[in-house]
Design an enzyme around this catalytic site. Sequence first.
Site, PDB file in Angstrom:
ATOM      1  CG  HIS A   1      54.493 114.721  35.353  1.00 13.05           C
ATOM      2  ND1 HIS A   1      55.691 114.058  35.220  1.00 13.05           N
ATOM      3  CD2 HIS A   1      53.650 114.190  34.416  1.00 13.05           C
ATOM      4  CE1 HIS A   1      55.591 113.172  34.236  1.00 13.05           C
ATOM      5  NE2 HIS A   1      54.369 113.227  33.742  1.00 13.05           N
TER       6      HIS A   1
ATOM      7  N   GLY B   1      83.067 135.346  29.690  1.00 18.06           N
ATOM      8  CA  GLY B   1      82.100 136.364  30.065  1.00 18.06           C
ATOM      9  C   GLY B   1      80.720 135.782  30.293  1.00 18.06           C
TER      10      GLY B   1
ATOM     11  CG  ASP C   1      77.838 127.708  32.742  1.00 16.57           C
ATOM     12  OD1 ASP C   1      77.020 128.003  33.634  1.00 16.57           O
ATOM     13  OD2 ASP C   1      77.527 127.073  31.724  1.00 16.57           O
ATOM     14  CB  SER C   2      83.651 130.849  31.915  1.00 11.44           C
ATOM     15  OG  SER C   2      83.221 132.087  31.412  1.00 11.44           O
ATOM     16  CB  SER C   3      81.318 134.730  35.083  1.00  5.73           C
ATOM     17  OG  SER C   3      81.480 135.351  33.826  1.00  5.73           O
TER      18      SER C   3
ATOM     19  CB  CYS D   1      54.309 109.778  35.066  1.00  6.63           C
ATOM     20  SG  CYS D   1      53.335 109.769  33.532  1.00  6.63           S
TER      21      CYS D   1
ATOM     22  CD  GLU E   1      57.837 115.904  37.436  1.00  8.77           C
ATOM     23  OE1 GLU E   1      57.867 115.314  36.345  1.00  8.77           O
ATOM     24  OE2 GLU E   1      57.191 115.484  38.420  1.00  8.77           O
TER      25      GLU E   1
END
Length: 521
Positions: free
Chosen positions: A177, A232, A235-237, A85, A179
């Site tokens: 595009h 919980g 990400d942290s899990s 583009c 993608e």
Amino acid sequence: MTNIHTDKILILDFGAQYTQLIARRIREIGVYCEIWAWDHDPSEIAGFGAKGIILSGGPESTTLPGAPVAPQEVFDSGLPVFGICYGMQTLAAQLGGATEAADQREFGHAEVDVIAADALFAGLTDHAGAPRLNVWMSHGDHVSQVPPGFTITATTDRIPVAAMSNEDKRWYGVQFHPEVTHTLQGQTLLRRFVVDICGCQTLWTAANIIDDQIARVREQVGDDDVILGLSGGVDSSVVAALLHKAIGDKLTCVFVDTGLLRWQEGDQVMAMFAEHMGVKVIRVNAADRYFAKLEGVSDPEAKRKIIGNLFVEIFDEESNTLANAKWLAQGTIYPDVIESAGSKTGNAHVIKSHHNVGGLPQHMKLGLVEPLRELFKDEVRRLGVELGLPRTMVYRHPFPGPGLGVRILGEVKREYAELLAKADAIFIDELRKADLYDKISQAFAVFLPVKSVGVVGDARAYEWVIALRAVETIDFMTAHWAHLPYDFLGTVSNRIINELRGVSRVVYDISGKPPATIEWE
């Protein structure tokens, strides 16, 4: 061990809304890539060691003075270049071609006719076997004249140059595009550029990423102890599971039960990590402290600050009991890193400052361990599955950091939180039973601090209102409300009103984003 960063692609970002999607598609192919602002220090391009460069789209116009341009180092590098583009427009303008503003913007589906089969387009056809592609356009300008040495490879009935290439230089450009999923063979085009033209090996897999991060973490922390705030969330899990595999008992997780979590979430977290996986988890039951601090507070931003500051305070208290901890693990992911970096000129998009860094007290003096900082959210989820976390946990809908504190409008009280958590659990349970949960992007209940007249049995009732919210979105920047079946909504409403004392009415939110936000506060 396999070096998963050897073969990589550099994406120069000109401010397009789809830039991160380009990177995700390349990662899906199995190749590592990074996004840099278009005005990143050009002297670092050679040192990065990319095997190819992609120029993203963007909102600017190459026909105006001061428009963003690719560094000359891109063209001097000898590397394959793929302009998408705006990326193709600046490619043309910088190399001796011409661009012009279109009479009318082109946005949406289009048919592209392939007129020259280069390394990108060779053999590609539509469902009828014609050399034609269904693509997604989003542009105001277009290339009116290709640079010397370039060939027009595709066209449409509206623009003369839908794609171009200089195969000797391995420079390519497309106006559409590839993608986005609306471009039906877009992933094939990206794979051809990344694998066939640039020669990248597909080493970027979940299993290889885990092995790589385990080695990195072990090298970084040595025999030191690491602490992690376990929420919980996904990400942290995943960080907890990854670090436990890397350093075992050297990891201690601190789980702060705020009283503002999903129904029985605290018990579920403890069962998964402490009991099933053997992770050391300190559970802090802090609900009383949270409800006391939130008493009388109605302003959403004030609530967020109280909830966030109290978490920091409690985490600080617990970390002081872990004298040997030298490192703090965080669930920073790649979009956070991109958003923090921004552009030194301010012309590239900067969405927000990074929400993890700076959130904990300076005096803690802990080193940072961020094993997910190279990964997009979808990659984090794939790692979670590879690490053995339950799919129901890994693919759960997003949940705000302040929890139910921003889904209870106005003042937060314990009775409201308990009622809302149960209503939310009923909604999610019915979505799963109806096989709708994975078909929508996010669903939740909201507690409205207003009472409504109802009839329970033969008696008049004056009780609370619960709102249900469900949305469909690709990027959470915009969203449509989910058109859930009426019968399904009726079932959810009946369950909530019949099973929860204190609720007399259930409503469904049919607001899109914009103008509304996804969360109510």
